[in-house]
Design a protein around this motif. Structure first.
Motif, PDB file in Angstrom:
ATOM      1  N   THR A 237     -22.367  -3.001 -22.109  1.00 44.54           N
ATOM      2  CA  THR A 237     -21.044  -3.624 -22.162  1.00 44.54           C
ATOM      3  C   THR A 237     -20.030  -2.968 -21.239  1.00 44.54           C
ATOM      4  O   THR A 237     -19.120  -3.627 -20.747  1.00 44.54           O
ATOM      5  N   GLY A 238     -20.126  -1.658 -21.026  1.00 43.11           N
ATOM      6  CA  GLY A 238     -19.210  -0.953 -20.146  1.00 43.11           C
ATOM      7  C   GLY A 238     -19.981  -0.280 -19.036  1.00 43.11           C
ATOM      8  O   GLY A 238     -21.149   0.106 -19.217  1.00 43.11           O
ATOM      9  N   ILE A 239     -19.357  -0.123 -17.859  1.00 39.58           N
ATOM     10  CA  ILE A 239     -20.057   0.479 -16.736  1.00 39.58           C
ATOM     11  C   ILE A 239     -19.051   1.154 -15.819  1.00 39.58           C
ATOM     12  O   ILE A 239     -17.913   0.700 -15.678  1.00 39.58           O
ATOM     13  N   ASP A 240     -19.460   2.273 -15.220  1.00 42.87           N
ATOM     14  CA  ASP A 240     -18.602   2.964 -14.265  1.00 42.87           C
ATOM     15  C   ASP A 240     -19.483   3.748 -13.304  1.00 42.87           C
ATOM     16  O   ASP A 240     -20.629   4.094 -13.623  1.00 42.87           O
ATOM     17  N   PRO A 243     -17.906  10.072  -9.593  1.00 41.04           N
ATOM     18  CA  PRO A 243     -17.552  10.524  -8.243  1.00 41.04           C
ATOM     19  C   PRO A 243     -18.757  10.835  -7.360  1.00 41.04           C
ATOM     20  O   PRO A 243     -18.662  10.756  -6.139  1.00 41.04           O
ATOM     21  N   ASP A 244     -19.904  11.187  -7.962  1.00 38.03           N
ATOM     22  CA  ASP A 244     -21.088  11.486  -7.158  1.00 38.03           C
ATOM     23  C   ASP A 244     -22.023  10.293  -7.008  1.00 38.03           C
ATOM     24  O   ASP A 244     -23.119  10.414  -6.486  1.00 38.03           O
ATOM     25  N   GLY A 245     -21.592   9.114  -7.451  1.00 32.36           N
ATOM     26  CA  GLY A 245     -22.351   7.898  -7.214  1.00 32.36           C
ATOM     27  C   GLY A 245     -23.283   7.464  -8.313  1.00 32.36           C
ATOM     28  O   GLY A 245     -23.846   6.369  -8.243  1.00 32.36           O
ATOM     29  N   ASN A 246     -23.493   8.283  -9.351  1.00 32.59           N
ATOM     30  CA  ASN A 246     -24.345   7.857 -10.454  1.00 32.59           C
ATOM     31  C   ASN A 246     -23.640   6.782 -11.281  1.00 32.59           C
ATOM     32  O   ASN A 246     -22.410   6.729 -11.352  1.00 32.59           O
ATOM     33  N   VAL A 247     -24.427   5.921 -11.923  1.00 28.78           N
ATOM     34  CA  VAL A 247     -23.900   4.780 -12.655  1.00 28.78           C
ATOM     35  C   VAL A 247     -24.045   5.029 -14.151  1.00 28.78           C
ATOM     36  O   VAL A 247     -25.161   5.213 -14.654  1.00 28.78           O
ATOM     37  N   TYR A 248     -22.913   5.030 -14.849  1.00 28.95           N
ATOM     38  CA  TYR A 248     -22.869   5.244 -16.292  1.00 28.95           C
ATOM     39  C   TYR A 248     -22.752   3.896 -16.990  1.00 28.95           C
ATOM     40  O   TYR A 248     -21.899   3.076 -16.625  1.00 28.95           O
ATOM     41  N   VAL A 249     -23.594   3.673 -18.003  1.00 27.30           N
ATOM     42  CA  VAL A 249     -23.622   2.395 -18.708  1.00 27.30           C
ATOM     43  C   VAL A 249     -23.463   2.637 -20.204  1.00 27.30           C
ATOM     44  O   VAL A 249     -24.213   3.419 -20.797  1.00 27.30           O
ATOM     45  N   ALA A 250     -22.478   1.972 -20.801  1.00 24.74           N
ATOM     46  CA  ALA A 250     -22.297   2.021 -22.259  1.00 24.74           C
ATOM     47  C   ALA A 250     -23.184   0.946 -22.870  1.00 24.74           C
ATOM     48  O   ALA A 250     -22.933  -0.253 -22.693  1.00 24.74           O
ATOM     49  N   ASP A 251     -24.228   1.363 -23.563  1.00 28.64           N
ATOM     50  CA  ASP A 251     -25.173   0.446 -24.201  1.00 28.64           C
ATOM     51  C   ASP A 251     -24.799   0.370 -25.676  1.00 28.64           C
ATOM     52  O   ASP A 251     -25.252   1.174 -26.496  1.00 28.64           O
ATOM     53  N   ALA A 252     -23.954  -0.607 -26.011  1.00 26.21           N
ATOM     54  CA  ALA A 252     -23.361  -0.661 -27.351  1.00 26.21           C
ATOM     55  C   ALA A 252     -24.409  -0.792 -28.452  1.00 26.21           C
ATOM     56  O   ALA A 252     -24.328  -0.117 -29.483  1.00 26.21           O
ATOM     57  N   ALA A 253     -25.392  -1.662 -28.268  1.00 24.21           N
ATOM     58  CA  ALA A 253     -26.389  -1.901 -29.305  1.00 24.21           C
ATOM     59  C   ALA A 253     -27.271  -0.683 -29.538  1.00 24.21           C
ATOM     60  O   ALA A 253     -27.749  -0.454 -30.654  1.00 24.21           O
ATOM     61  N   ALA A 254     -27.511   0.098 -28.496  1.00 27.35           N
ATOM     62  CA  ALA A 254     -28.330   1.302 -28.623  1.00 27.35           C
ATOM     63  C   ALA A 254     -27.504   2.517 -29.024  1.00 27.35           C
ATOM     64  O   ALA A 254     -28.065   3.587 -29.266  1.00 27.35           O
ATOM     65  N   ALA A 255     -26.180   2.370 -29.075  1.00 29.79           N
ATOM     66  CA  ALA A 255     -25.267   3.460 -29.422  1.00 29.79           C
ATOM     67  C   ALA A 255     -25.425   4.656 -28.493  1.00 29.79           C
ATOM     68  O   ALA A 255     -25.340   5.809 -28.915  1.00 29.79           O
ATOM     69  N   ARG A 256     -25.642   4.367 -27.203  1.00 28.54           N
ATOM     70  CA  ARG A 256     -25.843   5.453 -26.246  1.00 28.54           C
ATOM     71  C   ARG A 256     -25.150   5.163 -24.924  1.00 28.54           C
ATOM     72  O   ARG A 256     -24.883   4.012 -24.589  1.00 28.54           O
ATOM     73  N   ALA A 282     -20.690   2.218 -31.780  1.00 28.89           N
ATOM     74  CA  ALA A 282     -20.715   1.128 -30.805  1.00 28.89           C
ATOM     75  C   ALA A 282     -19.908   1.525 -29.578  1.00 28.89           C
ATOM     76  O   ALA A 282     -18.746   1.136 -29.427  1.00 28.89           O
ATOM     77  N   PRO A 283     -20.517   2.303 -28.658  1.00 30.85           N
ATOM     78  CA  PRO A 283     -19.803   2.670 -27.435  1.00 30.85           C
ATOM     79  C   PRO A 283     -19.698   1.449 -26.513  1.00 30.85           C
ATOM     80  O   PRO A 283     -20.706   0.976 -25.991  1.00 30.85           O
ATOM     81  N   VAL A 284     -18.495   0.949 -26.316  1.00 28.22           N
ATOM     82  CA  VAL A 284     -18.328  -0.301 -25.576  1.00 28.22           C
ATOM     83  C   VAL A 284     -17.828  -0.101 -24.155  1.00 28.22           C
ATOM     84  O   VAL A 284     -17.915  -1.016 -23.333  1.00 28.22           O
ATOM     85  N   ASP A 285     -17.296   1.083 -23.846  1.00 28.48           N
ATOM     86  CA  ASP A 285     -16.834   1.311 -22.484  1.00 28.48           C
ATOM     87  C   ASP A 285     -16.986   2.778 -22.129  1.00 28.48           C
ATOM     88  O   ASP A 285     -16.975   3.657 -23.012  1.00 28.48           O
TER      89      ASP A 285
END
Length: 317
Positions: A237-240, A243-256, A282-285
């Motif tokens: 649900t959330g993504i960013d 600064p070093d180019g890695n992609v962080y994803v909030a996976d709400a259903a997996a709570a991770r 539920a991490p959404v962002d």
């Protein structure tokens, strides 16, 4: 004899390298934001953003407001309040503080993006208002969810009702539209988070299809990530982009929170279901600040919390 080198992920502003074979990552709870002292507690917050100075902005959706904190997590001010006039908000779902000294707010209930001055919260006016009643085929924000801005000032807005991502110029003119309902590559189902990488790649959290889709800077489809076969993404649900180019994803259903390299290789994850401060409901962002800390919004626990990410690489002397 082995030695370990520890450093923060945010220390380098270069593009991320592929993970070292013996790399190990640890996410440590660092700071939890407190609601304003003279206002209600968080009520279903959905979005978080940081500016280049480390200030933190929270879209407190249920309270129809945006709250600003400084880089140490201290309350600065809040603004908004329920309504549809300029400067008022209705269920804001996201904030974006990347572009200059302006703060973009996804005013979802009013189907618009509003722009505010970061220094004093004064509204500069509604940047991209779209009239009602023109249907899904018109240039209209129907149900905007999240947004991002690139270095040239272009605006990217995900819209879960038209299953698309709108791309606007810095002045609000429509550039193009990505997606449309479907499961095929380049199509979306309930797209949520959207983020722009340092080389212009556009990452979309395709929540209903359980994947991240990647486009180039002019909207051409590049790839889709579903995560490891034995541990796929469930509901991103959330993504960013850090600064070093890695992609962080909030996976709400997996709570991770899941982290990928720019090439889509699963790097590590943190959290998981639970009650302690290092776990989520539920991490959404998620937002990675200029200092490398990952800010996570948990809608169910109604918290906004920072984590310090440390990488340990063991090597032969």
């Amino acid at each position: 004899m082995r030695s370990a080198l520890l450093f923060l992920l945010g220390a380098s502003v270069g593009l991320a390298e592929e993970p070292h074979p013996s790399a190990r990552f640890v996410a440590s709870p660092d700071l939890r934001l407190a609601p304003p002292p003279d206002g209600p507690s968080f009520r279903g917050p959905l979005g978080v953003s940081t500016d280049p100075f480390g200030n933190v902005f929270v879209a407190d959706t249920g309270n129809h407001r945006v709250i600003r904190y400084d880089e140490k997590g201290r309350f600065v001010f809040q603004f908004g309040g329920y309504g549809w006039s300029q400067g008022e908000l209705s269920g804001p779902t996201d904030v974006c503080a990347r572009e200059g000294f302006r703060l973009f707010v996804v005013d979802a209930g009013n189907e618009r993006i509003q722009v505010f001055d970061i220094g004093d919260s004064s509204p500069e006016g509604t940047a991209f208002p779209f009239g009602e009643g023109r249907g899904l085929s018109g240039e209209e924000l129907v149900r905007p969810v999240r947004m991002d801005a690139d270095r040239e000032g272009r605006i990217y807005v995900s819209d879960e009702l038209c299953h698309c991502v709108w791309i606007f110029s810095a002045t609000g003119g429509l550039v193009t539209q990505l997606g449309g309902l479907g499961e095929a590559p380049s199509r979306f189902r309930d797209p949520a988070g959207v983020a722009v990488g340092p080389r212009g790649s556009v990452y979309v959290a395709d929540a209903g299809n359980g994947r991240v889709q990647v486009f180039d800077s002019i909207g051409n489809w590049k790839a889709a990530w579903t995560g490891p076969a034995d541990d796929p993404l469930q509901e991103p649900t959330g993504i960013d982009v850090s600064p070093d180019g890695n992609v962080y994803v909030a996976d709400a259903a997996a709570a991770r929170i899941r982290v990928f390299t720019p090439a889509g290789v699963a790097l590590f994850s943190f959290g998981g279901p639970g009650e302690d401060e290092a776990r989520f409901h539920a991490p959404v962002d998620v937002e990675v600040g200029p200092d490398g800390r990952a800010w996570v919004v948990d809608e169910v626990r109604q918290t906004v919390q920072a984590f310090r990410i440390v990488r340990a690489v063991a090597g032969e002397r």
